[in-house]
Write a protein that holds these residues in place. Structure first.
Motif, short mmCIF file in Angstrom:
data_model
loop_
_atom_site.label_atom_id
_atom_site.label_comp_id
_atom_site.label_asym_id
_atom_site.label_seq_id
_atom_site.Cartn_x
_atom_site.Cartn_y
_atom_site.Cartn_z
N TRP A 1 15.22 49.92 0.44
CA TRP A 1 16.59 49.52 0.10
C TRP A 1 16.57 48.63 -1.14
N THR A 2 15.68 47.65 -1.16
CA THR A 2 15.61 46.74 -2.31
C THR A 2 15.29 47.50 -3.58
N ALA A 3 14.31 48.39 -3.53
CA ALA A 3 13.94 49.17 -4.71
C ALA A 3 15.09 50.06 -5.18
N ALA A 4 15.80 50.65 -4.23
CA ALA A 4 16.91 51.54 -4.58
C ALA A 4 18.07 50.79 -5.22
N HIS A 5 18.20 49.50 -4.93
CA HIS A 5 19.32 48.72 -5.44
C HIS A 5 18.92 47.82 -6.62
N THR A 6 17.72 48.01 -7.14
CA THR A 6 17.27 47.30 -8.33
C THR A 6 17.16 48.31 -9.45
N PRO A 7 17.83 48.09 -10.59
CA PRO A 7 17.96 49.15 -11.61
C PRO A 7 16.64 49.75 -12.08
N ASP A 8 15.66 48.95 -12.43
CA ASP A 8 14.41 49.46 -12.99
C ASP A 8 13.27 49.12 -12.03
N ALA A 9 13.30 49.73 -10.86
CA ALA A 9 12.34 49.37 -9.81
C ALA A 9 11.57 50.59 -9.34
N GLU A 10 10.37 50.32 -8.87
CA GLU A 10 9.56 51.33 -8.20
C GLU A 10 9.07 50.77 -6.88
N LEU A 11 8.79 51.66 -5.96
CA LEU A 11 8.43 51.28 -4.60
C LEU A 11 7.02 51.73 -4.29
N ARG A 12 6.27 50.85 -3.64
CA ARG A 12 4.92 51.20 -3.16
C ARG A 12 4.77 50.69 -1.74
N ILE A 13 4.63 51.62 -0.80
CA ILE A 13 4.39 51.27 0.60
C ILE A 13 2.92 51.48 0.89
N LEU A 14 2.20 50.40 1.18
CA LEU A 14 0.78 50.49 1.48
C LEU A 14 0.60 50.97 2.91
N ASN A 15 -0.31 51.93 3.11
CA ASN A 15 -0.52 52.44 4.46
C ASN A 15 -1.50 51.55 5.23
N ARG A 16 -1.74 51.91 6.47
CA ARG A 16 -2.59 51.09 7.34
C ARG A 16 -3.97 50.90 6.75
N GLU A 17 -4.56 51.96 6.20
CA GLU A 17 -5.90 51.87 5.62
C GLU A 17 -5.93 50.99 4.38
N GLU A 18 -4.79 50.80 3.75
CA GLU A 18 -4.69 49.95 2.56
C GLU A 18 -4.29 48.51 2.92
N GLY A 19 -4.36 48.20 4.21
CA GLY A 19 -4.00 46.86 4.65
C GLY A 19 -2.51 46.62 4.67
N GLY A 20 -1.75 47.66 4.96
CA GLY A 20 -0.31 47.60 4.81
C GLY A 20 0.45 46.80 5.85
N ALA A 21 0.06 45.56 6.06
CA ALA A 21 0.85 44.62 6.85
C ALA A 21 1.41 43.57 5.90
N HIS A 22 1.81 42.41 6.43
CA HIS A 22 2.52 41.43 5.62
C HIS A 22 1.61 40.75 4.59
N PHE A 23 0.32 40.64 4.89
CA PHE A 23 -0.62 39.96 3.99
C PHE A 23 -1.61 40.96 3.39
N ALA A 24 -1.10 42.05 2.84
CA ALA A 24 -1.98 43.10 2.32
C ALA A 24 -2.91 42.57 1.24
#
Length: 284
Positions: free
Chosen positions: A242-265
């Protein structure tokens, strides 16, 4: 691992000594902001992966880490003013700014108060634009951008930091933000950082933080922005979308579990996080 830069201090206009570290070097610096109840030391695993090609600055917000203690300023806006004063103290005209969790809220506040002139790019790490379903928000809409507390629950959450068993509440909250198999010594180290934040000041700051509604800020951000979320974070990945979609020049990266994708990645899997960050900075 590289030796961490020496710690220095500067004093804010209201007399609070803030501890910071500056790797030095040329070019546009990168400033890293930690989250609520943590410290600049949480970035120590990330720093060697960003150096020596980039100047990196970290600091402990007031009442966090080894910075000075003060009874005033338990507000996100005060922390944003502290950031602006630090940039002035270091003679920084423009910087890449990264904020983790509440640190992202500090960046949104800084943009709102001081404008974008000092910002080359922005990195938002795992922070929703609103944490609480405030009275003017529709619960269904709030879920889309990440509100996870109801109004009374937010107050109860802050109050839990003041009770006799506050230590357990703080430990449980921290544990909920980490992957399930994090080494015990890493969890306890992060918890020790958490306990450096004194109460009731920390509870006052927490309530101010979770009561903010930043939805009007991202659409007005005029600089390249990277939004990083985690597949297994307690912050819903959809909120980061949502944040990325509402920021004009933004990109999104969702880290997966193997990439440490919790709050302290950046702490649990710093190399994967550094790769994402370096790629974004090289392009901006």
């Amino acid at each position: 691992m590289d030796t961490a830069p020496a710690t220095a201090t500067f004093t804010t206009r209201d007399g609070c000594a803030l501890a910071y570290r500056d790797t030095g070097g040329q070019g546009i610096p990168l400033v890293l902001l930690h989250g609520w109840s943590q410290s600049q030391a949480t970035f120590d695993r990330l720093l060697p992966l960003l150096r020596p090609e980039r100047r990196v600055i970290t600091y402990d917000m007031r009442n966090h880490g080894i910075s000075g203690r003060t009874d005033n300023g338990a507000r996100v806006a005060t922390l944003a003013a502290d950031l602006d004063q630090l940039l002035t103290h270091l003679g920084i005209g423009r910087a890449h700014l990264l904020g983790h969790s509440m640190g992202a809220s500090v960046l949104w506040s800084h943009l709102e108060l001081f404008g974008p002139d000092r910002v080359r790019s922005l990195v938002i790490v795992d922070q929703p634009v609103a944490c609480t379903v405030l009275p003017w928000l529709d619960p269904a809409d709030a879920a889309q951008f990440g509100a996870i507390l109801d109004y009374d629950g937010a107050a109860a959450f802050a109050r839990s930091m003041l009770l006799a068993d506050a230590g357990k509440a703080r430990h449980d909250f921290l544990t909920s933000m980490l992957t399930k198999d994090i080494p015990a010594q890493d969890l306890e180290w992060l918890y020790a950082q958490n306990l450096l934040l004194p109460m009731p000041w920390g509870a006052r700051l927490l309530l101010d933080h979770v009561m903010q509604d930043w939805r009007d800020v991202p659409p007005r951000i005029p600089v390249p922005t990277l939004v990083i979320g985690g597949e297994v974070s307690h912050v819903a990945p959809a909120s980061q979308a949502w944040t990325a979609a509402h920021t004009p020049d933004a990109e999104l990266r969702i880290l997966n579990r193997e990439e440490g994708g919790a709050h302290f990645a950046f702490f649990e899997s710093p190399r994967e996080f550094a790769d994402t960050l370096r790629d974004f900075l090289k392009r901006n």
